[in-house]
Design a protein around this motif. Sequence first.
Motif, PDB file in Angstrom:
ATOM      1  N   PHE A   1       0.842  -1.200   0.000  1.00 50.63           N
ATOM      2  CA  PHE A   1       0.000   0.000   0.000  1.00 50.63           C
ATOM      3  C   PHE A   1       0.876   1.248   0.000  1.00 50.63           C
TER       4      PHE A   1
ATOM      5  N   GLU B   1      -8.860  10.485   3.511  1.00 51.61           N
ATOM      6  CA  GLU B   1      -8.377   9.785   4.689  1.00 51.61           C
ATOM      7  C   GLU B   1      -9.501   9.703   5.700  1.00 51.61           C
TER       8      GLU B   1
ATOM      9  N   ARG C   1     -10.373   8.751   9.479  1.00 50.57           N
ATOM     10  CA  ARG C   1      -9.643   8.599  10.733  1.00 50.57           C
ATOM     11  C   ARG C   1     -10.662   8.416  11.855  1.00 50.57           C
TER      12      ARG C   1
ATOM     13  N   ALA D   1      -5.990   3.797  23.653  1.00 53.12           N
ATOM     14  CA  ALA D   1      -6.196   4.777  22.590  1.00 53.12           C
ATOM     15  C   ALA D   1      -5.521   4.325  21.296  1.00 53.12           C
ATOM     16  N   VAL D   2      -6.280   4.202  20.252  1.00 58.65           N
ATOM     17  CA  VAL D   2      -5.732   3.832  18.952  1.00 58.65           C
ATOM     18  C   VAL D   2      -6.431   4.655  17.891  1.00 58.65           C
ATOM     19  N   TYR D   3      -5.631   5.235  17.022  1.00 64.96           N
ATOM     20  CA  TYR D   3      -6.206   5.876  15.849  1.00 64.96           C
ATOM     21  C   TYR D   3      -6.283   4.835  14.753  1.00 64.96           C
ATOM     22  N   ASN D   4      -7.389   4.794  14.057  1.00 60.57           N
ATOM     23  CA  ASN D   4      -7.455   3.936  12.894  1.00 60.57           C
ATOM     24  C   ASN D   4      -7.520   4.827  11.667  1.00 60.57           C
ATOM     25  N   VAL D   5      -6.575   4.630  10.780  1.00 64.96           N
ATOM     26  CA  VAL D   5      -6.472   5.502   9.622  1.00 64.96           C
ATOM     27  C   VAL D   5      -6.618   4.673   8.357  1.00 64.96           C
ATOM     28  N   GLU D   6      -7.525   5.053   7.495  1.00 68.74           N
ATOM     29  CA  GLU D   6      -7.672   4.385   6.205  1.00 68.74           C
ATOM     30  C   GLU D   6      -7.585   5.449   5.119  1.00 68.74           C
ATOM     31  N   LEU D   7      -6.785   5.154   4.113  1.00 69.50           N
ATOM     32  CA  LEU D   7      -6.713   6.056   2.963  1.00 69.50           C
ATOM     33  C   LEU D   7      -7.463   5.372   1.828  1.00 69.50           C
TER      34      LEU D   7
ATOM     35  N   GLU E   1       0.577   8.020  20.189  1.00 68.65           N
ATOM     36  CA  GLU E   1      -0.823   7.773  19.884  1.00 68.65           C
ATOM     37  C   GLU E   1      -0.838   6.688  18.826  1.00 68.65           C
ATOM     38  N   PRO E   2      -0.956   5.424  19.220  1.00 70.06           N
ATOM     39  CA  PRO E   2      -0.797   4.337  18.257  1.00 70.06           C
ATOM     40  C   PRO E   2      -1.750   4.482  17.074  1.00 70.06           C
ATOM     41  N   VAL E   3      -1.210   4.278  15.882  1.00 69.57           N
ATOM     42  CA  VAL E   3      -1.998   4.386  14.668  1.00 69.57           C
ATOM     43  C   VAL E   3      -2.040   3.027  13.995  1.00 69.57           C
ATOM     44  N   GLU E   4      -3.217   2.568  13.662  1.00 74.60           N
ATOM     45  CA  GLU E   4      -3.376   1.332  12.915  1.00 74.60           C
ATOM     46  C   GLU E   4      -4.152   1.638  11.643  1.00 74.60           C
ATOM     47  N   GLY E   5      -4.229   0.658  10.758  1.00 77.52           N
ATOM     48  CA  GLY E   5      -5.018   0.849   9.550  1.00 77.52           C
ATOM     49  C   GLY E   5      -4.471  -0.010   8.435  1.00 77.52           C
ATOM     50  N   TYR E   6      -5.217  -0.129   7.359  1.00 81.43           N
ATOM     51  CA  TYR E   6      -4.811  -0.979   6.254  1.00 81.43           C
ATOM     52  C   TYR E   6      -3.552  -0.417   5.597  1.00 81.43           C
ATOM     53  N   GLY E   7      -2.547  -1.245   5.466  1.00 78.24           N
ATOM     54  CA  GLY E   7      -1.314  -0.816   4.813  1.00 78.24           C
ATOM     55  C   GLY E   7      -0.418   0.040   5.681  1.00 78.24           C
ATOM     56  N   VAL E   8      -0.798   0.264   6.946  1.00 81.92           N
ATOM     57  CA  VAL E   8       0.029   1.093   7.827  1.00 81.92           C
ATOM     58  C   VAL E   8       1.170   0.253   8.382  1.00 81.92           C
TER      59      VAL E   8
ATOM     60  N   TYR F   1       1.321   5.056   6.082  1.00 82.10           N
ATOM     61  CA  TYR F   1       0.818   4.194   5.020  1.00 82.10           C
ATOM     62  C   TYR F   1       1.558   4.534   3.730  1.00 82.10           C
TER      63      TYR F   1
ATOM     64  N   LEU G   1       2.067   9.559   9.830  1.00 76.96           N
ATOM     65  CA  LEU G   1       0.861   9.521  10.653  1.00 76.96           C
ATOM     66  C   LEU G   1       1.224   9.715  12.116  1.00 76.96           C
TER      67      LEU G   1
END
Lengths: 666, 248, 440
Positions: free
Chosen positions: A571, A589, A591, A606-612, C76-83, C106, C111
Amino acid sequence: MDLLGGVLTAATVGFFAAAGTGAAHRTAGYAVALAASVLLFVASVGALAFGGAHGIAWVGPLGETESLALDGLSAFFTLAASIVWIATSAYSIYYDDQSSSLLSVFYGLTLGAIALLIACTSWVYFLVGWETMTLASYGMILQARGPSGRVFDAAFVFLAFGEASTLFVLVAVAGLRFASGSFLEAAVSSGGILPSVVFACALVGFGLKMGVAPFHMSEWLPIAHSSAPSNASAVLSSTLTLAGVYGLFRVLSVLSGPPIWWGAVTLGIGAVSVLLGALFASVSEHTKGLPAYSTIENNGLVLVALGIALIARADGLTDLMVFALFAAFYQALAHALAKTAVFLAAGYVEHSAHTFDLNSIRGRVKGSDPAGFAGTVAAVLSLAAAPPLAGFVSEWMILEALFQSYRFTPQATQFIGLVAGAAVALAAGLILVAMVKFLGFTLLWKPAPGDTARPTRGLGVPIAFVGAVVLGIGVGAPWVLRFVAPSVGAFLGTPVAAPVGGLLSVPNGWSILSGSPFGILSPPVIPLALAAGGAVAFGYYALGRRAGSRRVPTWMAGSPEGRPGETYSSFGYSTGIRIMMDSVLWTREIRTRSGDVTTAGIASPAVYNVELEVLDVFKLFYDRLVRFGDAVAFGLKRAVMPGRLGQYLVYVLFATLFVVIYVAAA
Amino acid sequence: MPSWLGQAARRGLLTSRYPVAPATPAETPESARPPRPSGNSGVPVAAVDACPVRALEPSGVDDGKCIRCSRCLAHGLGYSGPVEASAATRDALVSRGSAPPLPAAKRAPLADFGRSVHVFLVDVGSCNACNLEVLALANPFYDTTRLGIFFTNSPRHADVLLVVGVPTEEMRAPLLRAFEAIPSPKAVVAAGVCPISGGVFAGNAGVLGPLSDVLPVDVFIPGCPPTPVNLIDGLLRAAGRSRPRGGA
Amino acid sequence: MTAAPWTVADRDPSPWETGPVAAYGARDGTLTLYNDYASGRAILWPGPAAGRASELVALWNRRGNAGRLRPVGPSEPVEGYGVFTFPYGPISMGVPESGRFDVRTYGERILEITPTAGFKDRGILAALVGRSVPDATLAIERVAGHLSAAHVSAFLAACESAEGRDVPTTELWVRALAQELQRIYNHVHVIARIAEAASQNVGLAQTHALAEEVLRLQAALFGHRWMFGGLVDGAALRKLGPRERDAAAATLRRLADQFEELWTLFLDSRTFVDRIQATCVVDRETALRWGAVGPTLRASGVPWDDRLRQAVPPYTDLYLELPKESDGDALSRVVVRAEEVRASFLLLEQLLSRWKGEIGGREPAAPPAAPGRGLARVEAPSGDLVYDVTVRDGTIRHVGMRTPSHANWPAFAVGLKGGVFTDFHFAYESFGFSFAETDG
């Protein structure tokens, strides 16, 4: 019926027999299909070499003699299809491990339908084959292993686009029948608006099957979303779209004297498809979605070449027309073969690594099958237009033809040629990203220690076979061009010799010339040069080995190599394109956040979920269209069939009245 | 109207002539030279007692320990040692009284790097002064590219591993990875007293000890920090092109 | 005894989200120092930090879970597709010091970035316990060599305050001289690093040469290019006679002119300015929330400079202009630094012109924060530097410090979010970080 015709007939019947055999024993079905493919190959080569094949004949509904026969045009397409099917059938014997034999049945049916529609000389059987092909392919997609709701949706989208395609093709055929008074595929020379209507319907109908813009969703969605079986994907993406190309060529071959706007429209649609296909391919993360998008790009290239040929024909530039047609044929052939190998490779990867996600393969199949690996590399590089492979030769010819668009008389077509040239060049870069990504994240990636999958035996050989053919027709391009000259001649209705002189020439059999002051390409010299360079490099390597060499871990700025989660993702490889092209891809994006911010090591969930995300804007359009259609249908249903007895009695009353009046009038 | 070209032209040529010509006083402040007892006498006992890092013995000065704190200056020593103080062995850094240092033991010559060396800098626990002195080698005053000394961004392109700082526990593994990644033939240069002896940090928690305990060291450059001229001398020695000349 | 540079609070001044910002917190919770940016005064609270301030103090005083490595920014943990995590360091030529940055991305976009310090942890502070002040100074000089003047000045001031020793006024003047020279060097160095990252090679060479001339001037005055050993009373190599001072003043005038011209050229260069404009924005709220100091804070629109707020002679008698910007981006930080270079040239001119003959007299030390415990602050090039030293019988018992690097890491990590990879160097250099002083 001559000998080759007999072989052709046997092959066509053989595919349907394969479907029947497959119902009883699925592996036997594939074996029969393999035999039939070989027969078809023999018939096609014979027809090209000896000027045609005439198979079984019968008398049609209008008293015309219809038959299974190959002329130069159809022989070219059966040749391409038969090579593909030899590989896919052999591959399927090892690949198909489903519990039911339905896949084998539909596979045989699809192949038979495509063979029928290409080989028959009547539009009626063309339509029969076309519709059978659509339904049988629908059946193949339904055999996918994905979540059933998704599979059903994807298959339904395929069917919807397929039926829309049949509708337009039907109208085009009706127009041809009206103009010529015959169902035979014979030349039509009628002026007026009718040929343009036929052309427009053919372009839409066959374009729907080829998956060109704005109908490209018909191509990528069924394959990418359903995770259809890979042998099915290869047949769908290589030969189903090839059938579309054949249909368009066949219709154009019987319509004479095209106005210049046909070419301009074809060129424009082709250019847009090329760009969109390449763009979406480069940001796709699906081992089969990515090649599916690449199909859009490649069929777009066919349309670009065809568009130039049509404009040149209308403009009286015979040499350019012939050159562009050669390019179009070559492009269709190169794509069908290379794409087959790529889909088979995707199936191979899926079989071993159990995923379609480029991000999670991570080289698990690396080194497990050298033959399959070599074939995949050849096919992928061909799609990326790397010399000396087939895709390179065709793309070079198309770009050379585009360079010649300055010779067009109308300035508008010059402009379209210019824009199309830029689009094709940009797409060439983007598709390179896509193909490097595909190859890199499937087969070249260095796997984590111990994370290697067990290979599936027998899948590599068909891939290697196709790869070898791709290399062969690339290196041998000057000879292959001569060989397909009858096809171009059949399309034009006048014999064409290769070398044809003028723009295209194949001097001394070693090079291709696009006009003496213009480009020259010698495909056979490239591998020689590569081999020479390789020999030098290998010499150094061998010397270096004697001097002593050492293998060390990858330098990761002092960090240990390859910790989990610390390697580049597929990706990430194309995120640059997502961000740069955000206006086309509608990148956004998303978030979401849960819990509180962590500081100072105080544990917190605490978790950020990020999708592009990127979006195919045309899918949005179709979604809206479907929603609108649903609303209209629902409204009509409510109005016409509300479930009230009184209203139904009124219908009965009117119907009775109508019958009475009709009978009385008669 | 100011312009880059005008700026540069007005400032003229800044680049040092070292090592073709001796280093100028501006290039060699007191701290560029190790201390030596004045005259022919040995090191006075008061100086030995005053030294915070035990660089001084009655018999001589250990350049590999001296941090240039200047405390011994009050006890009859002066910064009068050679600018070219780098050495190929640890023993050669110890001077015996005012006599010239012992000739270094016979040692296999360093690898032949031709006329240029590519240097990879690794900081294993420095105070950043050494890093900045190494960085200063690129400025117009020293411009080591004229001497064929280049700095690379990857150990894969390097001939010389230039280590600054006192080796810490956490940097041991990264340092070994860098050493491993440099293709042979290669040389290791310890710049500054920290990697040579630990300097003021010797014995601290988290500090490993001399670099030579971790890696084979080919060239030692004393100083705290070594000045650019000291570094040039040491790097030329590592490149096998040492041409010692007395400083001005 | 002079007035204390802080007011002692009778209750914790900042348990809530607003109000004074933590400036230092002792690891054992016995003492917390606050900056009240509203009134421009410092507040001392003899107790542990609470609320928001405790988060900051815990972040600064964090120890590694295993080994000595520890993240120095908020995570600040960041998750996500392709991260995935992109590790950078500890040995990377982009950052000449050893430290690692873990970038969650990503692809292309940052991020989250987590700086990890501790690779260069030399255990300095712990090793000081039991040493005499002069011996400890040798190690303090080498906490961060390029910031030695600030560290030594703060350390000595804290020791003097702890011991209640008065100090010769000359020493304070020498410290000011050294600090301002070092400020010029460091700010010019930051500009050079950014010029290098922006491929402004002519500008880089010129700026680099200017920095070298500052080092040579330092060597001429103190016998050592980094002024090690030059700030203790009776330093043997100090050469600050009238002739040397005049020569230094002349050199400084020449360098000031050169800097003016260089800076004009840099501001005229679009490639230089474009690359740092709107890069790594730390707005006023973020800067205050995460306790940023120095040029970072001033670039975000908060005027605070220890040279004015905690003034000791000779700063009390000199004119000092306080530059301030409000955009909070890398450009603002660099502009503030450039303005401070000008201000430092001006300060040095005043200092040297007033320095006629011998400066007699002694200055009393600041009152101790607690018996035997001195707390001193100095405006280091990158911001407020705090030393907390306990001395008994001439022997160091405990040393605590909070460097500007500690204070600015969180602002850097927060500000760089949403940037792209290529912003990294411009952002990193604009803060003027030092892993050496972070690790100690």
